[in-house]
Design a protein around this motif. Structure first.
Motif, PDB file in Angstrom:
ATOM      1  N   TYR A 190       0.880  -1.238   0.109  1.00 58.58           N
ATOM      2  CA  TYR A 190      -0.035   0.150   0.150  1.00 58.58           C
ATOM      3  C   TYR A 190       0.790   1.387   0.089  1.00 58.58           C
ATOM      4  N   LYS A 191       0.242   2.474  -0.479  1.00 59.06           N
ATOM      5  CA  LYS A 191       0.938   3.724  -0.576  1.00 59.06           C
ATOM      6  C   LYS A 191       0.136   4.589  -0.138  1.00 59.06           C
ATOM      7  N   TYR A 192       0.782   5.530   0.814  1.00 60.16           N
ATOM      8  CA  TYR A 192       0.046   6.790   1.230  1.00 60.16           C
ATOM      9  C   TYR A 192       0.428   7.933   0.476  1.00 60.16           C
ATOM     10  N   ASN A 193      -0.638   8.645   0.111  1.00 64.97           N
ATOM     11  CA  ASN A 193      -0.595   9.958  -0.744  1.00 64.97           C
ATOM     12  C   ASN A 193      -0.747  11.221   0.507  1.00 64.97           C
ATOM     13  N   PRO A 194       0.406  11.881   0.751  1.00 60.83           N
ATOM     14  CA  PRO A 194       0.246  13.087   1.586  1.00 60.83           C
ATOM     15  C   PRO A 194      -0.528  14.008   1.253  1.00 60.83           C
ATOM     16  N   THR A 195      -0.776  14.197  -0.261  1.00 65.06           N
ATOM     17  CA  THR A 195      -1.617  15.353  -0.746  1.00 65.06           C
ATOM     18  C   THR A 195      -3.096  15.183  -0.518  1.00 65.06           C
ATOM     19  N   THR A 196      -3.361  13.902  -0.588  1.00 64.97           N
ATOM     20  CA  THR A 196      -5.084  13.567  -0.788  1.00 64.97           C
ATOM     21  C   THR A 196      -5.233  13.145   0.615  1.00 64.97           C
ATOM     22  N   LYS A 197      -3.954  12.482   1.447  1.00 68.65           N
ATOM     23  CA  LYS A 197      -4.200  11.833   2.766  1.00 68.65           C
ATOM     24  C   LYS A 197      -4.995  10.648   2.614  1.00 68.65           C
ATOM     25  N   GLU A 198      -4.727  10.067   1.327  1.00 68.38           N
ATOM     26  CA  GLU A 198      -5.580   8.725   1.390  1.00 68.38           C
ATOM     27  C   GLU A 198      -4.450   7.586   1.011  1.00 68.38           C
ATOM     28  N   TYR A 199      -4.763   6.388   0.940  1.00 65.38           N
ATOM     29  CA  TYR A 199      -3.936   5.175   0.883  1.00 65.38           C
ATOM     30  C   TYR A 199      -4.364   4.543  -0.417  1.00 65.38           C
ATOM     31  N   ALA A 200      -3.442   4.363  -1.228  1.00 68.61           N
ATOM     32  CA  ALA A 200      -3.746   3.434  -2.412  1.00 68.61           C
ATOM     33  C   ALA A 200      -3.224   2.018  -2.042  1.00 68.61           C
ATOM     34  N   HIS A 201      -4.273   1.060  -2.228  1.00 69.95           N
ATOM     35  CA  HIS A 201      -4.231  -0.180  -1.665  1.00 69.95           C
ATOM     36  C   HIS A 201      -4.971  -1.034  -2.690  1.00 69.95           C
ATOM     37  N   PRO A 202      -4.698  -2.506  -2.641  1.00 67.55           N
ATOM     38  CA  PRO A 202      -5.602  -3.360  -3.339  1.00 67.55           C
ATOM     39  C   PRO A 202      -6.778  -4.022  -2.198  1.00 67.55           C
ATOM     40  N   ALA A 203      -7.586  -4.681  -2.924  1.00 65.36           N
ATOM     41  CA  ALA A 203      -8.663  -5.270  -2.201  1.00 65.36           C
ATOM     42  C   ALA A 203      -8.195  -6.803  -1.991  1.00 65.36           C
ATOM     43  N   MET A 204      -8.291  -7.061  -0.587  1.00 61.98           N
ATOM     44  CA  MET A 204      -7.775  -8.524  -0.481  1.00 61.98           C
ATOM     45  C   MET A 204      -8.249  -9.076   0.944  1.00 61.98           C
ATOM     46  N   LEU A 205      -8.598 -10.491   0.709  1.00 64.31           N
ATOM     47  CA  LEU A 205      -8.945 -11.274   1.887  1.00 64.31           C
ATOM     48  C   LEU A 205      -8.054 -12.232   2.089  1.00 64.31           C
ATOM     49  N   ALA A 206      -7.304 -12.638   2.960  1.00 64.37           N
ATOM     50  CA  ALA A 206      -6.492 -13.614   3.356  1.00 64.37           C
ATOM     51  C   ALA A 206      -7.324 -14.753   4.477  1.00 64.37           C
ATOM     52  N   PHE A 207      -7.284 -15.858   3.690  1.00 63.96           N
ATOM     53  CA  PHE A 207      -7.876 -16.815   4.717  1.00 63.96           C
ATOM     54  C   PHE A 207      -6.672 -17.724   5.403  1.00 63.96           C
ATOM     55  N   VAL A 208      -7.028 -17.779   6.926  1.00 62.34           N
ATOM     56  CA  VAL A 208      -6.027 -18.136   7.618  1.00 62.34           C
ATOM     57  C   VAL A 208      -6.569 -19.422   8.498  1.00 62.34           C
ATOM     58  N   SER A 209      -5.728 -20.288   8.527  1.00 60.42           N
ATOM     59  CA  SER A 209      -6.107 -21.600   9.217  1.00 60.42           C
ATOM     60  C   SER A 209      -6.113 -21.277  10.835  1.00 60.42           C
ATOM     61  N   PRO A 210      -6.543 -22.312  11.686  1.00 58.69           N
ATOM     62  CA  PRO A 210      -6.603 -21.853  13.015  1.00 58.69           C
ATOM     63  C   PRO A 210      -5.526 -21.669  13.764  1.00 58.69           C
TER      64      PRO A 210
END
Length: 309
Positions: A190-210
């Motif tokens: 992910y990347k932070y844009n200090p101008t817009t104060k927003e984060y550029a990032h992908p959509a993700m789910l990680a399935f994790v075992s118990p």
């Protein structure tokens, strides 16, 4: 019981078993049809997968899939109540975990992703807090507890059929260093844009075992309920879902080219052959028993006639 009556009941039972076996195979194939690839399906295989929802100017914001990686369980987090917790607190050794990385002030992607996730979970059979846990970690270290509470309430409201969603879907925050470490462990950039104060990032789910091992990823914003269930059953390592769910998962393998779970043809063919042989045996068994019974009853008939004469 008269032999004819026995044959009749046996035929009926054998036909019922054959019908049930056929229905099982049909259900497996029907699930295959509904699990055909679509946008945002589960992802696996390639080392780096670009999320098709990310604008061109941030195409280097990707998810590097680290299947089989062990998460660090002692990563410090703070829940929406301001309590200090650790990542391992959400890994109880019994239920799988769905991990998301988002932030409450995200103007678009996070809202779309979590809304779609909530809708998919609402349609599913497995329940938050009972069959699995859900953990959303904010990538924004400035997020407040009140903001987390508001965000949690927003999405919990969308899953009314999950009575334990409030305790099972946790929203947490942490400092920048921990976020960075967790993101690296799951391959989330992910990347932070200090101008817009927003984060550029992908959509993700990680399935994790118990026990904290990454078993599957879902990229994009579409989460088909049947694909979600297969991923949770797989992540649950036999502890989530019933016998039928485990059987359906056995029928499938993950196809990275298609981006979805697909039926394993050789397994289904083997199963079909076994069912056919069993069906033939059940159908012919009454005939064999009837023939044997007729042969054995013939001498008795002759003896009775001799004694009468």
């Amino acid at each position: 019981m008269p032999l004819a009556c026995f044959h009749h009941r046996f035929y009926a039972t054998s036909h019922l078993l054959v019908l049930l076996a056929a229905m099982t195979l049909a259900g497996c194939w029907q699930s295959a049809v509904s699990a055909q690839p679509n946008t945002g399906a589960m992802q696996q295989g390639a080392d780096i997968v670009l999320n098709d929802r990310v604008p061109r100017q941030v195409r280097d914001v990707t998810v590097e899939q680290k299947l089989g990686a062990q998460l660090t369980t002692d990563l410090p987090l703070i829940n929406s109540l301001g309590q200090k917790v650790r990542l391992g607190d959400y890994l109880d050794g019994k239920r799988p975990l769905i991990l998301t990385l988002n932030y409450s002030n995200c103007p678009m992607l996070c809202n779309v992703q979590l809304n779609q996730l909530a809708q998919s979970l609402e349609k599913g059979e497995l329940k938050i807090g009972d069959d699995f846990q859900l953990l959303s970690v904010s990538i924004d270290p400035t997020e407040t507890d009140q903001r987390l509470q508001d965000t949690q309430a927003k999405y919990i409201e969308q899953v009314p059929s999950h009575p334990n969603a409030k305790s099972g879907w946790s929203f947490t925050r942490t400092n920048a260093e921990v976020v960075k470490k967790l993101a690296e462990e799951v391959g989330f950039s992910y990347k932070y844009n200090p101008t817009t104060k927003e984060y550029a990032h992908p959509a993700m789910l990680a399935f994790v075992s118990p026990d904290g091992v990454i078993t599957r990823y879902s990229l994009g914003v579409a989460f088909p309920p049947d694909q979600m269930k297969l991923a949770l059953v797989e992540a649950g390592q036999g502890k989530v879902g019933g016998i039928v769910d485990q059987f359906v998962l056995w029928c499938y393998s993950y196809d990275p080219a298609e981006g979805s779970y697909v039926p394993q043809a050789w397994k289904i063919m083997r199963l079909g052959g076994a069912v056919t042989m069993i069906a033939m045996f059940l159908v012919l068994l009454p005939y064999w028993l009837g023939k044997k019974g007729a042969v054995e009853s013939a001498p008795l008939h002759k003896v009775e006639v001799a004694e009468t004469s």
